[in-house]
Design an enzyme around this catalytic site. Structure first.
Site, PDB file in Angstrom:
ATOM      1  N   LYS A  72       0.749  -1.221   0.348  1.00 55.86           N
ATOM      2  CA  LYS A  72      -0.079   0.055   0.025  1.00 55.86           C
ATOM      3  C   LYS A  72       0.817   1.235  -0.014  1.00 55.86           C
ATOM      4  O   LYS A  72       1.657   1.654   0.985  1.00 55.86           O
ATOM      5  CB  LYS A  72      -0.909   0.129   1.282  1.00 55.86           C
ATOM      6  CG  LYS A  72      -1.722   1.287   1.503  1.00 55.86           C
ATOM      7  CD  LYS A  72      -2.617   1.151   2.699  1.00 55.86           C
ATOM      8  CE  LYS A  72      -3.345   2.639   2.928  1.00 55.86           C
ATOM      9  NZ  LYS A  72      -4.242   2.402   4.032  1.00 55.86           N
ATOM     10  N   ASP A  82      -2.727   9.941   4.013  1.00 58.03           N
ATOM     11  CA  ASP A  82      -4.185   9.514   4.215  1.00 58.03           C
ATOM     12  C   ASP A  82      -4.886  10.631   5.059  1.00 58.03           C
ATOM     13  O   ASP A  82      -4.593  10.373   6.380  1.00 58.03           O
ATOM     14  CB  ASP A  82      -4.111   8.200   4.880  1.00 58.03           C
ATOM     15  CG  ASP A  82      -5.568   7.759   4.736  1.00 58.03           C
ATOM     16  OD1 ASP A  82      -6.539   8.476   4.094  1.00 58.03           O
ATOM     17  OD2 ASP A  82      -5.743   6.662   5.369  1.00 58.03           O
ATOM     18  N   LYS A 125     -10.143  12.667   8.482  1.00 54.16           N
ATOM     19  CA  LYS A 125      -9.661  12.528   9.518  1.00 54.16           C
ATOM     20  C   LYS A 125      -9.704  13.525  10.303  1.00 54.16           C
ATOM     21  O   LYS A 125      -9.356  14.612  10.193  1.00 54.16           O
ATOM     22  CB  LYS A 125      -8.372  11.630   9.351  1.00 54.16           C
ATOM     23  CG  LYS A 125      -8.384  10.351   8.792  1.00 54.16           C
ATOM     24  CD  LYS A 125      -6.913   9.728   9.009  1.00 54.16           C
ATOM     25  CE  LYS A 125      -6.921   8.496   7.960  1.00 54.16           C
ATOM     26  NZ  LYS A 125      -7.395   7.376   8.946  1.00 54.16           N
ATOM     27  N   ASP A 154       1.303   6.037   5.899  1.00 55.03           N
ATOM     28  CA  ASP A 154       0.353   5.049   5.245  1.00 55.03           C
ATOM     29  C   ASP A 154       0.989   4.465   3.990  1.00 55.03           C
ATOM     30  O   ASP A 154       0.334   3.654   3.451  1.00 55.03           O
ATOM     31  CB  ASP A 154      -0.857   5.772   5.009  1.00 55.03           C
ATOM     32  CG  ASP A 154      -2.063   4.982   4.959  1.00 55.03           C
ATOM     33  OD1 ASP A 154      -2.022   3.995   5.764  1.00 55.03           O
ATOM     34  OD2 ASP A 154      -3.228   5.387   4.559  1.00 55.03           O
ATOM     35  N   ASP A 211     -12.398   7.302   3.517  1.00 58.33           N
ATOM     36  CA  ASP A 211     -11.104   6.894   4.396  1.00 58.33           C
ATOM     37  C   ASP A 211     -10.713   5.413   4.413  1.00 58.33           C
ATOM     38  O   ASP A 211      -9.717   5.142   4.854  1.00 58.33           O
ATOM     39  CB  ASP A 211     -11.421   7.495   5.863  1.00 58.33           C
ATOM     40  CG  ASP A 211      -9.865   7.466   6.474  1.00 58.33           C
ATOM     41  OD1 ASP A 211      -8.934   7.484   5.750  1.00 58.33           O
ATOM     42  OD2 ASP A 211     -10.280   7.702   7.907  1.00 58.33           O
ATOM     43  N   GLU A 241      -9.640   3.909   2.118  1.00 58.31           N
ATOM     44  CA  GLU A 241      -9.127   4.061   0.586  1.00 58.31           C
ATOM     45  C   GLU A 241      -7.994   2.944   0.401  1.00 58.31           C
ATOM     46  O   GLU A 241      -7.846   2.615  -0.746  1.00 58.31           O
ATOM     47  CB  GLU A 241      -8.342   5.391   0.421  1.00 58.31           C
ATOM     48  CG  GLU A 241      -6.906   5.524   1.114  1.00 58.31           C
ATOM     49  CD  GLU A 241      -6.818   5.184   2.438  1.00 58.31           C
ATOM     50  OE1 GLU A 241      -7.721   5.316   3.030  1.00 58.31           O
ATOM     51  OE2 GLU A 241      -5.739   4.906   2.937  1.00 58.31           O
ATOM     52  N   ARG A 287      -7.724  -0.234   0.856  1.00 58.72           N
ATOM     53  CA  ARG A 287      -8.753  -1.431   0.040  1.00 58.72           C
ATOM     54  C   ARG A 287      -9.036  -1.264  -1.234  1.00 58.72           C
ATOM     55  O   ARG A 287      -9.267  -2.126  -2.059  1.00 58.72           O
ATOM     56  CB  ARG A 287      -9.788  -1.624   0.909  1.00 58.72           C
ATOM     57  CG  ARG A 287     -10.808  -0.789   1.067  1.00 58.72           C
ATOM     58  CD  ARG A 287     -12.014  -1.273   2.210  1.00 58.72           C
ATOM     59  NE  ARG A 287     -11.389  -0.894   3.799  1.00 58.72           N
ATOM     60  CZ  ARG A 287     -11.994  -1.182   4.852  1.00 58.72           C
ATOM     61  NH1 ARG A 287     -12.980  -1.781   4.732  1.00 58.72           N
ATOM     62  NH2 ARG A 287     -11.412  -0.786   5.830  1.00 58.72           N
TER      63      ARG A 287
HETATM   64  N1  BES Z   1      -4.521   4.398   6.899  1.00 57.46           N
HETATM   65  C1  BES Z   1      -5.682   4.011   7.640  1.00 57.46           C
HETATM   66  C2  BES Z   1      -5.536   3.163   8.744  1.00 57.46           C
HETATM   67  C3  BES Z   1      -4.648   3.334  10.150  1.00 57.46           C
HETATM   68  C4  BES Z   1      -5.108   3.976  10.934  1.00 57.46           C
HETATM   69  C5  BES Z   1      -3.227   2.832   9.916  1.00 57.46           C
HETATM   70  C6  BES Z   1      -4.289   4.510  12.083  1.00 57.46           C
HETATM   71  C7  BES Z   1      -2.448   3.396  10.830  1.00 57.46           C
HETATM   72  C8  BES Z   1      -3.088   3.989  11.918  1.00 57.46           C
HETATM   73  C9  BES Z   1      -6.820   3.419   6.551  1.00 57.46           C
HETATM   74  O1  BES Z   1      -6.761   4.034   5.330  1.00 57.46           O
HETATM   75  C10 BES Z   1      -8.226   4.110   7.388  1.00 57.46           C
HETATM   76  O2  BES Z   1      -8.180   5.116   7.497  1.00 57.46           O
HETATM   77  N2  BES Z   1      -8.907   3.168   7.917  1.00 57.46           N
HETATM   78  C11 BES Z   1     -10.089   3.149   8.422  1.00 57.46           C
HETATM   79  C12 BES Z   1     -11.042   2.354   7.809  1.00 57.46           C
HETATM   80  C13 BES Z   1     -12.611   2.877   8.107  1.00 57.46           C
HETATM   81  C14 BES Z   1     -13.255   4.137   7.516  1.00 57.46           C
HETATM   82  C15 BES Z   1     -13.609   1.450   7.815  1.00 57.46           C
HETATM   83  C16 BES Z   1      -9.990   3.251   9.834  1.00 57.46           C
HETATM   84  O3  BES Z   1      -9.202   2.077  10.337  1.00 57.46           O
HETATM   85  O4  BES Z   1     -10.667   3.853  10.566  1.00 57.46           O
HETATM   86 ZN    ZN Z   2      -4.912   4.780   4.741  1.00 53.47          ZN
HETATM   87 MN    MN Z   3      -7.872   5.872   5.486  1.00 51.61          MN
END
Ligand code: BES
Ligand code: ZN
Ligand code: MN
Length: 506
Positions: free
Chosen positions: A269, A274, A281, A292, A351, A353, A355
């Site tokens: 990834k 992000d 966020k 990220d 967010d 993203e 996946r």
């Molecule tokens: N890059 C983030 C995941 C992340 C969060 C990595 C904290 C490291 C620390 C990912 O893109 C994300 O934002 N995931 C969301 C998914 C949700 C919207 C279903 C999350 O984990 O909140």
């Molecule tokens: Zn992310």
């Molecule tokens: Mn995200």
């Protein structure tokens, strides 16, 4: 840092420092005992006075130890002898190197493998001592203009092995450790670079750098027009909101004599920042999202280590690289896009993203008829809730594959832990308007597994595993920064695969 191996006695080392272990409570290791004997009880005296109990990671520097040729003797606590396992070994090495790095010693000879050898092979000890030492001496200072170059005299570490006959194996494993350590350092440098410097284009430059360093590596890079021509609609939906150009990076490692047939594919990834996009966020800790692209950095680090070691494997790396930003052109919650697979996706949360970009990369992987595909991604915050910062989450559609990764994690002290993939976890991904939604309807429940379920829909045509490294890719707080995980796990896994293939071929 230079590393060497030798075999000899601790009292006879003409060096700036010899390092020996003390177990809890106050039990001298074999080398410490030897120094104690030669110095007429100097070490046991100190220990008896209570200045070194042997607690894991504690240290005591001694000067002018009688009858010892070295300038210094460093005592390092090893903890309880029966608990002295892989993690403890690494911890002891790290504490010793950290202290040495703050003294005037320019080199040191370590006598810490002999007790460990009873539980693990010597080769493991040497490999992982090198990796642990590399982790400690790492610094990322080039963006500071003040006090950035503290003088670090420590230049050379020698590991002593019990017998001369141990030397050949130790040399081979030291080379493995050095290559892995360099891969880790490369990954850490890339991931620590902030998003204004570490852009998708910068990731392409790092890939090009590997291509110019190693004749075994070739690189192909798709620009936006080419990504559009490929019809990677999910990847493009994420890239859309940003002012920087997205790139899709393809690396291939093929050493001389290896046929390009069905490679192992690593997918990283590469979200260089992000922000969450329109599903923005919160401000607190948003800077962490420069990390990220740690999956991409790990893939680049693995390629570097593998190209140094030149195992007979066929390896492909795929990195979808872009920013996830809000803007007037950004994807909006509710937008429906068509992925490279042809499946449509309703983007309910911009967010989620990672996946989306991985979905298209996983479909792209099909064209290699891969033997196995492993994606590496800082995919979900829920991963940190589940496993904290100790282990990556391992998911997949093939138990043998997932188990081999978990085992490689155990072997390399770069842990991963496997999660269930029952299809019920994916049921909430149904959409009213498209083939699927990019988030589950179950709210926060099992967020990491739901994300893995989403990915699995694009990985149905081959053996696939997914490592969610959100909890292990970087540290917060005092030691804030990228860890280079899981480069060590993946290098170990790939080298194990080479062995397995050689066995299969007889
Ligand atoms: N890059 C983030 C995941 C992340 C969060 C990595 C904290 C490291 C620390 C990912 O893109 C994300 O934002 N995931 C969301 C998914 C949700 C919207 C279903 C999350 O984990 O909140
Ligand atoms: Zn992310
Ligand atoms: Mn995200």
């Amino acid at each position: 840092m230079e590393f060497t191996i030798k075999s000899g006695s601790p009292e006879k080392q003409r060096t700036a420092c010899v390092v020996v272990g003390i177990f809890e409570s106050r039990k001298l290791s074999l080398s410490a005992e030897r120094i104690d004997r030669v110095s007429k009880g100097y070490i046991s005296d100190i220990v008896r006075h209570g200045d070194m109990e042997g607690y894991l990671g504690s240290t005591l520097m001694l000067y002018n130890v009688p009858n010892i040729l070295a300038d210094r003797v460093l005592l390092v606590g090893l903890g309880r002898e029966r608990d002295f396992k892989d993690m403890e070994f690494r911890q002891a090495i790290k504490s010793a190197v950290k202290l040495l790095n703050e003294t005037g010693a320019y080199e040191a000879v370590f006598f810490l493998t002999e007790e460990k050898v009873r539980r693990r092979e010597l080769g493991w000890c040497i490999e992982h001592a090198v990796i642990a030492a590399g982790e400690v001496v790492y610094s990322f200072n080039h963006l500071k203009t003040e006090n950035s170059d503290v003088r670090r005299p420590l230049r050379k570490i020698t590991f002593s092995v019990p017998m001369r006959s141990d030397l050949p194996v130790a040399e081979v494993m030291m080379a493995r450790g050095i290559a892995t350590a360099e891969g880790i350092e490369f990954a850490r440098d890339i991931a620590n670079n902030p998003a204004n410097l570490c852009t998708p284009e910068y990731l392409t430059e790092m890939a090009r750098m590997l291509e110019s360093m190693y004749k075994e590596i070739s690189v192909t890079i798709l620009n936006r027009a080419e990504i559009e021509a490929e019809k990677m609609g999910a990847f493009l939906a994420v890239a859309k909101g940003s002012e920087v150009e997205p790139y899709f990076i393809v690396l291939r490692y093929t050493p001389a004599g290896v046929q390009k047939t069905s490679p192992t594919v690593l997918v990283g990834k590469g979200i260089t920042f992000d922000s969450g996009g329109i599903s923005l966020k919160p401000a607190a800790d948003m800077d962490h999202m420069k990390f990220d692209m740690s999956g991409a950095a790990a893939v680049l680090g693995v390629f570097r280590a593998i190209a140094d070691l030149k195992p007979s494997i066929d390896l492909v790396g795929l990195i979808p690289a872009c920013e996830n930003m809000p803007s007037g052109r950004a994807t909006k919650p509710g937008d429906v896009v068509t992925s490279l697979s042809g499946k449509t996706i309703e983007i309910l949360n911009t967010d989620a993203e990672g996946r989306l970009i991985l979905a298209d990369a996983l479909t792209y992987a099909e064209r290699f008829s891969p033997e196995a595909v492993v994606d590496i991604a800082t995919l979900t915050g829920a991963m940190v809730v589940a496993l904290g910062h100790e282990a990556a989450g391992a998911f997949g559609n093939n138990d043998t594959l997932v188990r081999s990764l978990v085992n490689a994690g155990e072997e390399s002290a770069d842990r991963a832990w496997s999660f269930p993939m029952w299809s019920e976890y994916g049921e909430g991904l149904k959409s009213h308007f498209a083939d699927m939604a990019n988030i589950g309807s179950g709210g926060r429940a099992a967020g990491s597994i739901v994300a893995a379920q989403f990915l699995s829909k694009f990985a149905g045509k081959y053996n696939w595993a997914h490592l969610d490294i959100a909890g292990v890719a970087y540290k917060e707080g005092k030691e804030k920064g990228a860890t280079g995980r899981p480069v060590s796990l993946l290098v170990t896994w790939l080298l194990n695969r080479e062995d397995r293939e050689n066995e299969a071929m007889g």
